[in-house]
Design an enzyme around this catalytic site. Structure first.
Site, mmCIF file in Angstrom:
data_model
loop_
_atom_site.group_PDB
_atom_site.id
_atom_site.type_symbol
_atom_site.label_atom_id
_atom_site.label_comp_id
_atom_site.label_asym_id
_atom_site.label_seq_id
_atom_site.Cartn_x
_atom_site.Cartn_y
_atom_site.Cartn_z
ATOM 1 N N HIS A 60 -3.178 4.238 -12.847
ATOM 2 C CA HIS A 60 -3.364 2.869 -13.357
ATOM 3 C C HIS A 60 -4.714 2.693 -14.056
ATOM 4 O O HIS A 60 -4.981 1.643 -14.631
ATOM 5 C CB HIS A 60 -3.153 1.830 -12.240
ATOM 6 C CG HIS A 60 -4.296 1.646 -11.311
ATOM 7 N ND1 HIS A 60 -4.343 2.223 -10.057
ATOM 8 C CD2 HIS A 60 -5.444 0.937 -11.425
ATOM 9 C CE1 HIS A 60 -5.469 1.868 -9.455
ATOM 10 N NE2 HIS A 60 -6.156 1.090 -10.277
ATOM 11 N N ASP A 106 0.594 7.175 -8.075
ATOM 12 C CA ASP A 106 -0.515 6.624 -8.867
ATOM 13 C C ASP A 106 -1.640 7.654 -8.936
ATOM 14 O O ASP A 106 -2.665 7.557 -8.264
ATOM 15 C CB ASP A 106 -1.001 5.311 -8.211
ATOM 16 C CG ASP A 106 -2.092 4.618 -9.019
ATOM 17 O OD1 ASP A 106 -2.281 4.992 -10.199
ATOM 18 O OD2 ASP A 106 -2.736 3.714 -8.471
ATOM 19 N N GLY A 201 -12.927 -2.368 -8.445
ATOM 20 C CA GLY A 201 -13.669 -1.485 -9.345
ATOM 21 C C GLY A 201 -13.746 -0.046 -8.875
ATOM 22 O O GLY A 201 -14.231 0.815 -9.581
ATOM 23 N N SER A 203 -11.108 1.814 -7.990
ATOM 24 C CA SER A 203 -9.854 2.510 -8.293
ATOM 25 C C SER A 203 -10.090 3.902 -8.862
ATOM 26 O O SER A 203 -10.990 4.101 -9.678
ATOM 27 C CB SER A 203 -9.062 1.714 -9.328
ATOM 28 O OG SER A 203 -8.494 0.586 -8.739
ATOM 29 N N GLY A 204 -9.252 4.850 -8.425
ATOM 30 C CA GLY A 204 -9.332 6.210 -8.947
ATOM 31 C C GLY A 204 -10.337 7.088 -8.231
ATOM 32 O O GLY A 204 -10.323 8.304 -8.381
#
Length: 256
Positions: A60, A106, A201, A203-204
């Site tokens: 995402h 994801d 913030g 994410s990943g």
């Protein structure tokens, strides 16, 4: 609209929280973490360096190759420290089964144009073997920057980290929590009392257990909510895909 999609669409406009309830680690002690930034220098996601040419992150976080810059060796995003390395993405490879509605699979690999140089500030993240699990209750660590809105000006944003226990899928999938929406490709982490979590913030970014990146920050319901632990993509379910993607590209794409 899903919260993940919402925060990507509004990446330039809204204030995002950082790691909730965490602390600042020693500078450059987490050497495999990278910041994914817009070409204007705005941080929007984290990632882990898994090869000198490749970054592991969440699907995402895909905003397109032309819009993205990868920064390794950073600690404070608001200052130039001289330890940073920069590369543009060459290819973005989200997992073919990624589903933006359910958040399943994801996970994404980014092939960089220029390799990162390993050294005192940059190193590779070890990954778990295919199919290995992490027991509920095992304490892991998630790290990230989060980001501030352009409207508020840049405030010093040093890397943050927080320790979290793994939550069993049964508890995470219970009717009091995510009610069946946690697939076998996801893991949950958080405290019964809440208060510590990754936030948008982040994410990943990496969830590290026993020195390996077992999770990629994926999604959740709010941040630090006692009922809703953070949800991470289970990297061990995709280790084979990661290796195949990285190493088959060397034999197949010599023209790169």
């Amino acid at each position: 609209m899903g919260t993940i999609l919402f925060h990507l669409l509004h990446v330039m406009y809204i204030i995002q929280d950082r790691i909730v309830g965490g602390y600042a680690p020693a500078p450059n002690s987490i050497k495999y973490i990278v910041s994914l930034q817009t070409t204007k220098g705005q941080h929007f996601c984290g990632g882990s360096l898994v090869h000198k040419y490749w970054v592991l992150t969440a699907a995402h976080c895909n905003i397109g190759t032309d819009e993205m810059m990868i920064v390794a060796g950073d600690y404070s995003l608001s200052m130039f420290e001289g330890t940073e390395q920069y590369s543009k993405p060459h290819r973005l490879i989200p997992h073919p089964l990624y589903n933006k509605t359910t958040n399943n699979a994801d996970i994404m690999l980014i092939k960089m144009r220029v390799p990162m140089v390993m050294g005192s500030y940059v190193s590779l993240a070890p990954l778990p073997r295919q199919g290995t699990g992490v027991m509920a209750g095992r304490v892991c660590r998630v790290s990230g920057w989060g980001y501030t809105s352009l409207g508020e000006g840049q405030i010093p944003s040093t890397l943050r980290t927080v320790k979290l226990p793994i939550v069993s899928s049964a508890r995470c999938n219970s009717s009091e929590s995510f009610n069946g929406n946690i697939t076998s490709n996801m893991i949950c982490a958080g405290y019964n009392a809440g208060g510590k979590d990754a936030c948008k913030g982040d994410s990943g970014g990496p969830l590290v257990c026993e020195g390996r990146v077992y999770g990629v920050v994926s999604w959740g319901n709010g941040c630090g909510d006692a009922k809703f632990p953070g949800v991470y993509t289970a990297v061990s379910k995709f280790r084979r895909w990661v290796d195949r993607t990285i190493y088959s590209s060397y034999t197949r794409c010599l023209k790169y």
